[in-house]
Design a protein around this motif. Structure first.
Motif: not given
Length: 557
Positions: A55-59, A424-425, A430-434, A482-488
């Motif tokens: 999750l938190f390593g190299p892309e 990361y957020l 959009k990281i959660i969807s990734k 993604n929309s929820f994360v942006k809104f929140s």
């Protein structure tokens, strides 16, 4: 004539290729040196890489198709009170619940060699020059600065910065004066048996769970022979690993015969542990036995922990920097994290032409500020098993096991996990969807053995432009997230972020009340979650792989 590079990376294990690739991606002339003839030859065993590494390593790992053997949905702990009477308690509280398991995995069981090879290929594709069958024997030092390295062939290779990823057993960092030799009590010796077994048998006997055994020394079945050890069984695709590890005690008058004791313990437990004797032994065939040493308690040694992992012109990463997990005995996530940090610092140092220790200290500062790394190297539950052993306290043995490899781990892992997620957020809403795509893509890759550079089974569906209703629904859920994360975002900033600092303390208070409710709810909903789990796996089995890619590479639809 001396060769000249911007960066020389020593070691092509887990961390070296990560640092080398990032430097090459930045346009730096980068050389990676590996002592083996082939990448991965010195790390031929396997391990479980926890989810936070991916999750938190190299892309390129998160968004790619790295090879692994089997997803792991959690840990089953066998607490052996009396092996002769068959008195064994089980703690299996640390498991991803259905319907999410095994798609959403606790980690991935992986053989080291193919993953290191995969990383090295990615580094080479980025422009890294790989030189194998070459051992670095010393550094070039001028005016107090490391200016390059000297190989066993007498080559003098100059570099602006040297990144040492040679592992815990490497001597270059000691010779260069960066750190001291690790003391015996910080080192664990792993005795690993590699068994062949059919996938069908492994699926039936192990499923996706890692099994761990714990017991008293006088039973001579599961270490500790010394301090804080255990017996672990990892299931892979068509093989399993049976590993005992031994941390030496320094308060003994005589040195124990480890080889003899390991053999005795192995025979005892494989002939008396019911599920091994009756289910595994008749179906498993031994193909190799491996001995491997790794540092495990460096992070708990105040003196070693306070040693800087850099000097003028040189940075240590991964195991060379003593970043092995004290409880999970796993150094891969920290190797990945530290490799990227080292590359970032090295790239900036070259930009400003400053390779001094005072500039490179930014590396240690970022390591010390990394929540996951610091949690990983400071956990004491495995170390404290010696207390339960010395006092013969079953209560304490269960407590340390629960807190280290059960739900109790949430009492010391929740804070660093939330902090890192929030970090990361902020960088990418959009990281959660990734992350979700990663889990689904990884599981589909597991089903088909479909990884970069190889595909052993054909997909049941054909790649196509149009997507099905189910696939469209899946993508809609990701868009909603993604929309929820942006809104929140303000909610995260005002409420979640302040709470993160107290999350561990909250879990210590709340977990005793949450646990029975949680386990009861799982049992109650089991018929429903089993049904949903089958549908979810079937969806992944037949889904167009393109919907799990990041970014989605498709036309139309």
């Amino acid at each position: 004539m001396n060769e000249k590079y911007d960066i020389v990376v020593i070691g092509a294990g887990f961390g070296g290729p990560i640092a080398a690739k990032k430097c090459a991606d930045a346009g730096l002339k980068t050389l990676m040196i590996e002592r083996s003839q082939n990448v991965g030859e010195k790390v031929i065993s396997g391990l479980t890489i926890p989810f936070y590494g991916f999750l938190f390593g190299p892309e390129f790992i998160r968004d790619g198709n790295p090879p692994f053997e089997r997803p792991a949905d959690g840990i089953i702990n066998y607490i052996i009170k009396d092996i002769e009477k068959g008195e064994i308690d089980i703690d299996d509280s640390l498991k991803v619940p259905k319907p999410f398991s095994p798609i959403i995995a606790f980690g991935y069981n992986t053989y080291c060699k193919p993953l290191c090879e995969w990383e090295a290929k990615k580094a080479i594709e980025a422009g890294v020059e790989l030189r194998t069958s070459t051992t670095v024997v010393d550094v070039i030092k001028e005016d107090g600065y490391v200016k390059g390295i000297i190989t066993d062939k007498g080559e003098k290779i100059r570099a602006k910065i040297v990144i040492d990823a040679e592992g815990s057993q490497g001597l270059l960092a000691i010779k260069a004066g960066v750190r001291e030799k690790y003391p015996p009590e910080a080192i664990s010796l792993a005795d690993t048996y590699d068994y062949e077994m059919t996938k069908e048998d492994i699926d039936k006997i192990f499923g996706y769970s890692v099994k761990m055994c714990w017991g008293w020394d006088e039973q001579k079945i599961a270490p500790p022979l010394g301090y804080g050890n255990g017996l672990m069984v990892w299931p892979y695709r068509e093989s399993i690993h049976f590993m005992q590890d031994q941390c030496l005690r320094t308060d003994q008058k005589s040195v124990p015969n480890l080889k003899k004791l390991f053999d005795e313990y192995h025979v005892n437990i494989t002939s008396t542990l019911p599920w091994w004797k009756n289910e595994v032994a008749p179906r498993a065939k031994l193909r190799a036995r491996m001995w491997e040493g790794f540092e495990i308690y460096v992070g708990l040694n105040k003196k070693l922990r306070n040693i800087h992992n850099h000097i003028n012109g040189m940075i240590l990463i991964g195991d060379a920097a003593g970043l092995e997990s004290t409880e999970l005995c796993d150094g891969v996530p920290a190797a990945w994290f530290s490799a990227e940090i080292a590359a970032d610092v090295a790239i900036n140092a070259i930009k400003v032409n400053n390779f001094s220790k005072s500039f490179l200290k930014k590396y240690d500062e970022r390591i010390n500020a990394h929540s996951i790394i610091q949690w990983s190297i400071s956990g004491t539950n495995r170390y404290n098993l010696r207390i339960a052993q010395e006092q013969h306290s079953m209560k304490k043995l269960k407590k340390f096991i629960y807190n280290g490899w059960g739900l109790g781990s949430l009492t010391h892992f929740t804070t660093p996990l939330i902090k890192t997620i929030l970090l990361y957020l902020r960088k990418d809403p959009k990281i959660i969807s990734k992350w979700i795509k990663m889990y689904f893509r990884y599981f589909q890759n597991w089903l088909y053995e479909s990884y970069d550079y190889s595909r052993k089974k054909e997909l049941k569906i054909q790649l196509q432009n149009k997507i099905t209703v189910k696939e469209s629904f899946f993508l809609s859920i990701l868009n909603w997230i993604n929309s929820f994360v942006k809104f929140s975002s303000r909610l995260f900033k005002w409420f979640i972020h302040p709470f993160s600092n107290a999350a561990n303390k909250f879990m210590k208070i709340a977990l005793p009340f949450i646990k029975p409710f949680y386990l009861g709810l799982l049992k109650l909903l089991n018929p429903l979650t089993e049904s949903l789990n089958k549908k979810l796996i079937n969806f992944v089995d037949h889904a167009n792989p393109l919907i799990f890619q990041e970014p989605i590479n498709r036309r139309g639809g």
